[in-house]
Motif scaffolding. Structure first.
Motif, PDB file in Angstrom:
ATOM      1  N   ASP A 146       7.546   0.053   5.297  1.00 35.92           N
ATOM      2  CA  ASP A 146       6.623  -0.681   5.179  1.00 35.92           C
ATOM      3  C   ASP A 146       5.780  -0.678   6.520  1.00 35.92           C
ATOM      4  O   ASP A 146       5.978  -1.126   7.717  1.00 35.92           O
ATOM      5  N   ASN A 178      -1.805   0.554   4.512  1.00 40.22           N
ATOM      6  CA  ASN A 178      -2.943   0.051   3.801  1.00 40.22           C
ATOM      7  C   ASN A 178      -4.407   0.423   4.440  1.00 40.22           C
ATOM      8  O   ASN A 178      -4.539   0.016   5.525  1.00 40.22           O
ATOM      9  N   THR A 204       4.354  -7.891  10.487  1.00 38.34           N
ATOM     10  CA  THR A 204       3.296  -8.794  10.692  1.00 38.34           C
ATOM     11  C   THR A 204       3.102  -9.803  11.659  1.00 38.34           C
ATOM     12  O   THR A 204       2.003  -9.844  12.110  1.00 38.34           O
ATOM     13  N   ALA A 227      -0.079  -3.523  -0.812  1.00 39.05           N
ATOM     14  CA  ALA A 227       1.243  -2.954   0.072  1.00 39.05           C
ATOM     15  C   ALA A 227       2.350  -3.830  -0.851  1.00 39.05           C
ATOM     16  O   ALA A 227       3.563  -3.377  -1.123  1.00 39.05           O
ATOM     17  N   SER A 228       2.009  -4.922  -1.211  1.00 41.51           N
ATOM     18  CA  SER A 228       3.061  -5.826  -2.209  1.00 41.51           C
ATOM     19  C   SER A 228       3.494  -5.245  -3.192  1.00 41.51           C
ATOM     20  O   SER A 228       4.538  -5.030  -3.540  1.00 41.51           O
ATOM     21  N   LYS A 250      -6.592  -2.171   5.451  1.00 47.78           N
ATOM     22  CA  LYS A 250      -6.399  -3.053   6.816  1.00 47.78           C
ATOM     23  C   LYS A 250      -7.078  -2.508   7.914  1.00 47.78           C
ATOM     24  O   LYS A 250      -8.252  -3.150   8.390  1.00 47.78           O
TER      25      LYS A 250
END
Ligand code: PLP
Length: 480
Positions: A262, A291, A237, A140-141, A294
């Motif tokens: 995001d 993601n 997060t 994701a970054s 994840k």
């Protein structure tokens, strides 16, 4: 190693792998090692002569395994899960065996076309609009960096790629105070300068305040600056806060600002229709990332990046030296132009295996279970006189702390730190802290592939017992 040996050891390893998956709870989730414990067991120089595979594998078990944190364990409730599943592991074995480097269509047509179709599948599974086109990125970054770079290039008419920055670009990026550190990193790498990243206030639910966003944008415009990009979050997060995507999208449209969403962790929950309130308005965004590596049972790395305007992405990243040109370039997707690295792993295969083996229904029901565990723990904490919920629980991440009466803030922080450290030392559970409103907060993320209600109940009991034991010793005047 010849093929006969390969066959023998591969079978042996598969047996070991199956046992590991069955018995992962026998290992301490967090290994009991100190810095330097592992490296001192590894020779300082590489072997000159060939070594037996038996010896290599023995060392894996003796030296490496005891130093591993067991992400596969259902008692792993730290960070966010890094899920995998059996079909995903099998796909990774095939990917490693094929060893294809899938930089463009010709270097593996099946990889390129499967990737295209898997992104179509994911788009439908999440209920995203047809106007999004997807590509797999490593993290994701990276996807967020791609979004910021694409926004930068589109705004500058693709000029910064050519001539570098001039004095005229005064680009500003916006995100909430709760946003992931990858946005800070992306802004730094894109050359925009951290001073030009505005952290917008959040409300009592830790979600971005659109009114404040609007106000800061107006102030920047008045100063002669150019608002470039807003990064909003579906599931921060720290506490999985949900930014108001719809309102933020309207502000972005009004000022022609790139809107990147995001949803790295929580995007997976959109597979469950009753969670789609979180993504209301997302069809107005320019890009969206989540993601599968994840929460969606797919081995790291696998990030799904969706964009509205693939040409903007391609124009930002395309470099076609003669040796990469092929006769089919006009007819196919060459994913090397859809991101930063040239080389690409065959990552679509594991998605194909996971989605087919579990079925969307199977994935959906497991996600629903995980969310129900979060809701169960939330109500346990709400009704407990000495524990306090520190944030809303829209999904399966619970932020809370132990707050018995008679302790000041500094003592409470110490008390909660002690609970976490003592629990983690048992090896029966691994979880971490976060900071909310400046306060040290305990945080459990309950999304592991093999998680059941029993694991959640055990974790909650262990935390309560540890808290009460520490409180007893405090009352007896002992130090913790
Ligand atoms: C985990 C996470 C990221 C970073 O993901 P990577 O794939 O490790 O780069 C970004 N944003 C949010 C909200 C996350 O939870």
């Amino acid at each position: 190693m010849d093929t006969q040996e390969f066959r023998k050891y591969a079978h042996e390893l598969v047996d070991w792998m199956a046992d590991y998956l069955d018995n992962v709870e026998d290992y301490p989730v967090l290994p009991d090692v100190a810095p330097g414990d592992i490296i001192k067991q590894i020779p300082e120089t590489p072997p000159e002569k060939s070594q037996e595979f038996d010896a290599i594998f023995k060392d894996f078990k003796a030296k490496i395994l005891p130093g591993m944190t067991h992400w596969e364990s259902p008692n792993f409730m730290a960070y966010f899960p890094g899920n995998k599943s059996k079909p995903s592991i099998l796909a990774e074995m095939l990917t490693a065996t094929l060893g294809a480097q899938c930089m463009q269509w010709l270097t593996s047509p099946a990889a390129a076309e499967l990737e295209e179709q898997m992104m179509n599948w994911l788009r439908q599974m999440l209920g995203l609009s047809k106007s999004f086109t997807g590509v797999i990125q490593d993290t994701a970054s990276t996807a967020t960096l791609c979004a910021i770079l694409t926004a930068r290039e589109r705004k500058s008419g693709y000029q910064i790629n050519e001539r570098g920055f001039s004095n005229e670009e005064n680009f500003v990026v916006y995100s909430s105070q709760e946003i992931h550190s990858s946005i800070d990193k992306g802004v730094k790498i894109a050359g925009l300068g951290l001073n030009n990243l505005r952290k917008i206030d959040v409300d009592e639910n830790f979600a971005m305040k659109p009114a404040h966003l609007r106000q800061v944008i107006h102030e920047d415009i008045k100063q002669g600056l150019t608002p470039l990009c807003v990064v909003s979050a579906i599931g921060t997060t720290s506490s999985t806060a949900i930014d108001p995507i719809d309102e933020i999208a309207d502000i972005c449209l009004e000022h022609a600002i790139w809107h990147h969403v995001d949803a790295a962790y929580a995007g997976t929950a959109l597979i469950v229709p009753e969670m789609r309130w979180m993504s209301k308005g997302v069809e107005k965004a320019d890009s969206f990332v989540f993601n599968p590596h994840k929460w969606m049972f797919t081995n790291f790395d696998c990030t799904a990046y969706f964009v509205k305007d693939p040409m903007a992405l391609i124009n930002t990243f395309t470099i076609t030296p003669d040796y990469l040109k092929t006769s089919v370039d006009d007819e196919v997707k060459n994913f090397r132009d859809w991101g930063i690295p040239l080389g690409r792993r065959f990552r679509a295969l594991k998605l194909w295996f996971v989605i087919r083996e579990m079925g969307v229904e199977g994935i959906r029901s497991r996600i629903r279970d995980h969310i129900s565990y979060g809701q169960w723990l939330k109500s346990e904490i709400e009704t407990h006189p000495e524990f306090r919920l520190m944030a809303p629980v829209p999904l399966n991440t619970v932020c809370f702390r132990f707050e018995p009466t008679g302790f000041n803030e500094r003592e409470l922080e110490q008390l909660n730190k002690s609970i976490m450290e003592q629990v983690n030392r048992t090896g029966r559970l691994f979880f971490m802290q976060t900071t909310l409103n400046g306060k040290f907060t305990l945080r459990l993320a309950m999304g592991n592939t093999n998680l059941t209600k029993v694991h959640v109940k055990n974790a909650w009991s262990l935390i309560q017992e540890t808290a009460m034991a520490i409180l007893e010793t405090k009352k007896e005047g002992k130090t913790v």
